[in-house]
Design a protein around this motif. Sequence first.
Motif, PDB file in Angstrom:
ATOM      1  N   ARG A  88       0.810  -1.215   0.000  1.00 35.28           N
ATOM      2  CA  ARG A  88       0.000   0.000   0.000  1.00 35.28           C
ATOM      3  C   ARG A  88       0.846   1.268   0.000  1.00 35.28           C
ATOM      4  O   ARG A  88       0.412   2.307  -0.517  1.00 35.28           O
ATOM      5  CB  ARG A  88      -0.919  -0.008   1.220  1.00 35.28           C
ATOM      6  CG  ARG A  88      -2.124  -0.911   1.045  1.00 35.28           C
ATOM      7  CD  ARG A  88      -3.175  -0.204   0.226  1.00 35.28           C
ATOM      8  NE  ARG A  88      -4.190  -1.113  -0.279  1.00 35.28           N
ATOM      9  CZ  ARG A  88      -5.348  -0.708  -0.778  1.00 35.28           C
ATOM     10  NH1 ARG A  88      -5.635   0.582  -0.838  1.00 35.28           N
ATOM     11  NH2 ARG A  88      -6.210  -1.580  -1.254  1.00 35.28           N
ATOM     12  N   THR A  89       2.029   1.223   0.570  1.00 33.39           N
ATOM     13  CA  THR A  89       2.866   2.417   0.642  1.00 33.39           C
ATOM     14  C   THR A  89       3.947   2.439  -0.431  1.00 33.39           C
ATOM     15  O   THR A  89       4.705   3.415  -0.513  1.00 33.39           O
ATOM     16  CB  THR A  89       3.524   2.540   2.029  1.00 33.39           C
ATOM     17  OG1 THR A  89       4.278   1.358   2.311  1.00 33.39           O
ATOM     18  CG2 THR A  89       2.466   2.729   3.106  1.00 33.39           C
ATOM     19  N   SER A  90       4.036   1.390  -1.244  1.00 31.45           N
ATOM     20  CA  SER A  90       4.974   1.436  -2.378  1.00 31.45           C
ATOM     21  C   SER A  90       4.609   2.593  -3.287  1.00 31.45           C
ATOM     22  O   SER A  90       3.424   2.837  -3.550  1.00 31.45           O
ATOM     23  CB  SER A  90       4.907   0.126  -3.166  1.00 31.45           C
ATOM     24  OG  SER A  90       5.652   0.248  -4.379  1.00 31.45           O
ATOM     25  N   PRO A  91       5.593   3.312  -3.804  1.00 32.49           N
ATOM     26  CA  PRO A  91       5.275   4.410  -4.717  1.00 32.49           C
ATOM     27  C   PRO A  91       4.757   3.936  -6.071  1.00 32.49           C
ATOM     28  O   PRO A  91       4.267   4.746  -6.864  1.00 32.49           O
ATOM     29  CB  PRO A  91       6.612   5.146  -4.861  1.00 32.49           C
ATOM     30  CG  PRO A  91       7.646   4.092  -4.597  1.00 32.49           C
ATOM     31  CD  PRO A  91       7.044   3.207  -3.555  1.00 32.49           C
ATOM     32  N   ARG A  92       4.834   2.644  -6.339  1.00 30.18           N
ATOM     33  CA  ARG A  92       4.464   2.113  -7.651  1.00 30.18           C
ATOM     34  C   ARG A  92       3.120   1.396  -7.607  1.00 30.18           C
ATOM     35  O   ARG A  92       2.780   0.773  -6.596  1.00 30.18           O
ATOM     36  CB  ARG A  92       5.539   1.149  -8.161  1.00 30.18           C
ATOM     37  CG  ARG A  92       6.917   1.750  -8.204  1.00 30.18           C
ATOM     38  CD  ARG A  92       6.960   3.041  -9.014  1.00 30.18           C
ATOM     39  NE  ARG A  92       8.265   3.684  -8.918  1.00 30.18           N
ATOM     40  CZ  ARG A  92       8.434   4.997  -8.984  1.00 30.18           C
ATOM     41  NH1 ARG A  92       7.391   5.801  -9.132  1.00 30.18           N
ATOM     42  NH2 ARG A  92       9.654   5.515  -8.904  1.00 30.18           N
ATOM     43  N   PRO A  93       2.367   1.426  -8.702  1.00 26.56           N
ATOM     44  CA  PRO A  93       1.153   0.615  -8.770  1.00 26.56           C
ATOM     45  C   PRO A  93       1.509  -0.862  -8.656  1.00 26.56           C
ATOM     46  O   PRO A  93       2.469  -1.325  -9.283  1.00 26.56           O
ATOM     47  CB  PRO A  93       0.579   0.936 -10.156  1.00 26.56           C
ATOM     48  CG  PRO A  93       1.244   2.204 -10.596  1.00 26.56           C
ATOM     49  CD  PRO A  93       2.596   2.198  -9.944  1.00 26.56           C
ATOM     50  N   VAL A  94       0.745  -1.598  -7.861  1.00 27.28           N
ATOM     51  CA  VAL A  94       0.973  -3.032  -7.679  1.00 27.28           C
ATOM     52  C   VAL A  94      -0.248  -3.780  -8.206  1.00 27.28           C
ATOM     53  O   VAL A  94      -1.372  -3.549  -7.757  1.00 27.28           O
ATOM     54  CB  VAL A  94       1.212  -3.386  -6.198  1.00 27.28           C
ATOM     55  CG1 VAL A  94       1.465  -4.892  -6.058  1.00 27.28           C
ATOM     56  CG2 VAL A  94       2.399  -2.595  -5.638  1.00 27.28           C
ATOM     57  N   ILE A  95      -0.004  -4.659  -9.174  1.00 27.57           N
ATOM     58  CA  ILE A  95      -1.076  -5.436  -9.800  1.00 27.57           C
ATOM     59  C   ILE A  95      -0.990  -6.877  -9.315  1.00 27.57           C
ATOM     60  O   ILE A  95       0.076  -7.494  -9.373  1.00 27.57           O
ATOM     61  CB  ILE A  95      -0.956  -5.414 -11.336  1.00 27.57           C
ATOM     62  CG1 ILE A  95      -0.963  -3.981 -11.880  1.00 27.57           C
ATOM     63  CG2 ILE A  95      -2.078  -6.234 -11.975  1.00 27.57           C
ATOM     64  CD1 ILE A  95      -0.696  -3.898 -13.384  1.00 27.57           C
ATOM     65  N   ALA A  96      -2.110  -7.428  -8.868  1.00 29.16           N
ATOM     66  CA  ALA A  96      -2.188  -8.854  -8.578  1.00 29.16           C
ATOM     67  C   ALA A  96      -2.576  -9.579  -9.860  1.00 29.16           C
ATOM     68  O   ALA A  96      -3.646  -9.326 -10.412  1.00 29.16           O
ATOM     69  CB  ALA A  96      -3.217  -9.123  -7.493  1.00 29.16           C
ATOM     70  N   ALA A  97      -1.705 -10.451 -10.342  1.00 31.98           N
ATOM     71  CA  ALA A  97      -2.007 -11.306 -11.499  1.00 31.98           C
ATOM     72  C   ALA A  97      -2.445 -12.647 -10.923  1.00 31.98           C
ATOM     73  O   ALA A  97      -1.625 -13.510 -10.604  1.00 31.98           O
ATOM     74  CB  ALA A  97      -0.778 -11.465 -12.396  1.00 31.98           C
ATOM     75  N   VAL A  98      -3.749 -12.805 -10.758  1.00 37.83           N
ATOM     76  CA  VAL A  98      -4.306 -13.931 -10.008  1.00 37.83           C
ATOM     77  C   VAL A  98      -4.388 -15.142 -10.930  1.00 37.83           C
ATOM     78  O   VAL A  98      -5.358 -15.339 -11.658  1.00 37.83           O
ATOM     79  CB  VAL A  98      -5.677 -13.567  -9.417  1.00 37.83           C
ATOM     80  CG1 VAL A  98      -6.162 -14.677  -8.482  1.00 37.83           C
ATOM     81  CG2 VAL A  98      -5.606 -12.240  -8.657  1.00 37.83           C
ATOM     82  N   ASN A  99      -3.355 -15.966 -10.890  1.00 43.46           N
ATOM     83  CA  ASN A  99      -3.219 -17.099 -11.817  1.00 43.46           C
ATOM     84  C   ASN A  99      -3.969 -18.341 -11.369  1.00 43.46           C
ATOM     85  O   ASN A  99      -4.116 -19.298 -12.142  1.00 43.46           O
ATOM     86  CB  ASN A  99      -1.741 -17.453 -11.992  1.00 43.46           C
ATOM     87  CG  ASN A  99      -1.097 -17.818 -10.661  1.00 43.46           C
ATOM     88  OD1 ASN A  99      -1.005 -16.974  -9.762  1.00 43.46           O
ATOM     89  ND2 ASN A  99      -0.665 -19.058 -10.515  1.00 43.46           N
ATOM     90  N   GLY A 100      -4.442 -18.353 -10.122  1.00 46.80           N
ATOM     91  CA  GLY A 100      -5.127 -19.534  -9.599  1.00 46.80           C
ATOM     92  C   GLY A 100      -5.799 -19.187  -8.294  1.00 46.80           C
ATOM     93  O   GLY A 100      -6.175 -18.036  -8.055  1.00 46.80           O
ATOM     94  N   ALA A 101      -5.928 -20.179  -7.413  1.00 42.77           N
ATOM     95  CA  ALA A 101      -6.648 -19.981  -6.161  1.00 42.77           C
ATOM     96  C   ALA A 101      -6.031 -18.871  -5.323  1.00 42.77           C
ATOM     97  O   ALA A 101      -4.820 -18.821  -5.119  1.00 42.77           O
ATOM     98  CB  ALA A 101      -6.650 -21.289  -5.374  1.00 42.77           C
TER      99      ALA A 101
END
Length: 252
Positions: A88-101
């Motif tokens: 949440r505090t990273s200066p960069r956008p963080v994307i979850a690539a939800v590949n499975g469960a």
Amino acid sequence: MSDVVTERRGDVAWIRLNRPDRMNAYDSAMGGEIRRAVREAADAGVIVITGTGRAFCAGGYLANLADPDPNELRAMFFASLELFETIRTSPRPVIAAVNGAAAGGGNELVVACDLAIAARSAKLGQTGPRVGSAPVLGGTNLLAISVGEKRAKEISMMCRRYTAEEALELGWINAVVDDDELEAEVTRWADELLALSPRYLEIAKMSSNVWWNACRDNYVSGLGMLVQAIGSEDMREGAAAFMEKRRPRFRR
């Protein structure tokens, strides 16, 4: 092989959870590795978190909950909070690539990320009350901002599984694609972000953390309650049932 593997693809840092033998569930040490990987990727333009094998992440590693070490378990609980706050505090956008469960704390990891794109075969949901725990780091609180309070209670209390399409309809995630298109679609989203001002993306991200920040005291008090319940009869029975792949027998 490391539990966490980072790969740079141009200006995008791909962080891959690499414990497929336990569905990428993390203990406190692995949580620390993920946290360091996110911090060290701050010089990238976009950060992506994904999993190896058939799972995105099954949350905290449950092997020792049937006979828990209180200090070890407390460390794992707080490692989760520290990991999510690092995202949440990273200066960069963080994307979850939800590949499975994405289950339990793995689903809360999805909630903590800024954006989430899921493979069509992915399933999401919480596990807490079924295994002698509760999802206090997103499932019982922040998720309600996306899906509504009643639906978040359903998700966190009833421990059902939801398809990626259902999660998309609820506003839980941003997009669903065929499994073999996941990395390409995530790359397209990352490229779109890379074309924008990193300075003002960071401002937008920090401003959007208003609900995360508002929930923080609730996270800490929830963790305090979980710590006090370490070794409880319900925790031991839930963990034993999970490991033995049977229905738990909780006392009323």
